[in-house]
Design a protein around this motif. Structure first.
Motif, mmCIF file in Angstrom:
data_model
loop_
_atom_site.group_PDB
_atom_site.id
_atom_site.type_symbol
_atom_site.label_atom_id
_atom_site.label_comp_id
_atom_site.label_asym_id
_atom_site.label_seq_id
_atom_site.Cartn_x
_atom_site.Cartn_y
_atom_site.Cartn_z
ATOM 1 N N ALA A 86 0.831 -1.208 0.000
ATOM 2 C CA ALA A 86 0.000 0.000 0.000
ATOM 3 C C ALA A 86 0.862 1.253 0.000
ATOM 4 O O ALA A 86 0.595 2.215 -0.730
ATOM 5 N N SER A 87 1.895 1.219 0.810
ATOM 6 C CA SER A 87 2.797 2.360 0.892
ATOM 7 C C SER A 87 3.484 2.615 -0.439
ATOM 8 O O SER A 87 3.572 3.753 -0.900
ATOM 9 N N GLY A 88 3.981 1.562 -1.048
ATOM 10 C CA GLY A 88 4.672 1.718 -2.329
ATOM 11 C C GLY A 88 3.771 2.305 -3.400
ATOM 12 O O GLY A 88 4.150 3.244 -4.097
ATOM 13 N N ALA A 89 2.565 1.767 -3.520
ATOM 14 C CA ALA A 89 1.628 2.261 -4.540
ATOM 15 C C ALA A 89 1.242 3.711 -4.276
ATOM 16 O O ALA A 89 1.297 4.557 -5.180
ATOM 17 N N ALA A 90 0.852 4.002 -3.041
ATOM 18 C CA ALA A 90 0.423 5.361 -2.702
ATOM 19 C C ALA A 90 1.585 6.342 -2.815
ATOM 20 O O ALA A 90 1.429 7.452 -3.332
ATOM 21 N N THR A 126 -3.394 9.442 0.874
ATOM 22 C CA THR A 126 -4.227 8.959 1.976
ATOM 23 C C THR A 126 -5.275 7.962 1.498
ATOM 24 O O THR A 126 -5.431 6.886 2.073
ATOM 25 N N VAL A 127 -5.980 8.308 0.437
ATOM 26 C CA VAL A 127 -7.026 7.419 -0.084
ATOM 27 C C VAL A 127 -6.424 6.095 -0.542
ATOM 28 O O VAL A 127 -6.913 5.020 -0.172
ATOM 29 N N LEU A 128 -5.363 6.155 -1.333
ATOM 30 C CA LEU A 128 -4.748 4.918 -1.836
ATOM 31 C C LEU A 128 -4.182 4.073 -0.703
ATOM 32 O O LEU A 128 -4.442 2.866 -0.622
ATOM 33 N N PHE A 129 -3.400 4.688 0.158
ATOM 34 C CA PHE A 129 -2.742 3.916 1.207
ATOM 35 C C PHE A 129 -3.743 3.225 2.123
ATOM 36 O O PHE A 129 -3.671 2.015 2.330
ATOM 37 N N PHE A 130 -4.657 3.976 2.694
ATOM 38 C CA PHE A 130 -5.553 3.382 3.683
ATOM 39 C C PHE A 130 -6.514 2.371 3.065
ATOM 40 O O PHE A 130 -6.867 1.391 3.712
ATOM 41 N N THR A 131 -6.917 2.584 1.820
ATOM 42 C CA THR A 131 -7.785 1.608 1.159
ATOM 43 C C THR A 131 -7.046 0.291 0.933
ATOM 44 O O THR A 131 -7.559 -0.782 1.263
ATOM 45 N N ILE A 132 -5.831 0.373 0.382
ATOM 46 C CA ILE A 132 -5.072 -0.848 0.107
ATOM 47 C C ILE A 132 -4.610 -1.518 1.403
ATOM 48 O O ILE A 132 -4.692 -2.737 1.549
#
Length: 182
Positions: A86-90, A126-132
């Motif tokens: 998640a961290s990498g993608a966000a 924020t949206v990407l990280f927490f969702t993934i």
């Protein structure tokens, strides 16, 4: 290329430390609204913006890519694999957005480029990280995301102080040949 990476070792190190620390600290909630990672991750935007201002967009992207690669590998050792992914993608999406928006605003008053680019990129991050990282886990990830984003907005404002101070030190002289715009 080797010279470019040699002069970027400090921003790459700072970026790596900010991301790895955040990936560890996001696993420790303060309450139902915040994790400790909310307070460390905004330093990544400070690093990107200072690198962008000093060396240009191409170097800022190099720092993002190097920081991404190193931090994801290290995060796999220090954090849950889902958090590392998640961290990498966000991180990649948000930091590259930050570089692009900052560059478009770089000629405006000194505070606008870092504040606007960090704010927009923080929302996507924020949206990407927490969702993934947390969707479907039963943890209060939506409230963590809301709290995280609020802290990121406050930190974007607060980071203007060190940004301005460091900008005075890091800005090249007008004749500095290393400043690139690519």
């Amino acid at each position: 290329m080797a010279h470019a990476l040699h002069r970027l070792w400090l921003p790459i190190l700072a970026m790596t430390l900010a991301v790895v620390a955040s990936n560890i600290l996001v696993q420790y909630p303060i309450n139902d609204w915040l994790t400790w990672g909310a307070f460390t991750y905004p330093a990544a935007f400070l690093v990107t913006d200072l690198t962008n201002r000093r060396y240009g967009t191409a170097s800022a992207r190099r720092v993002v890519y190097a920081g991404f690669a190193i931090a994801v590998v290290m995060s796999l050792w220090f954090a849950d694999p889902r958090i590392a992914l998640a961290s990498g993608a966000a991180f990649l999406v948000a930091q590259l957005m930050d570089v692009t928006v900052f560059d478009r605003l770089r000629r405006r008053p000194w505070w606008q480029a870092p504040l606007i680019s960090s704010s927009l990129a923080s929302a996507f991050d924020t949206v990407l990280f927490f969702t993934i990282a947390f969707a479907g886990t039963g943890l209060p990830w939506i409230s963590w995301a809301a709290g995280d984003w609020g802290v990121k907005m406050a930190m974007a404002l607060a980071m203007l102080v060190p940004y301005r101070a460091l900008m005075q030190i890091l800005l090249p002289l007008p004749t500095d040949p290393v400043h690139e715009h690519g």
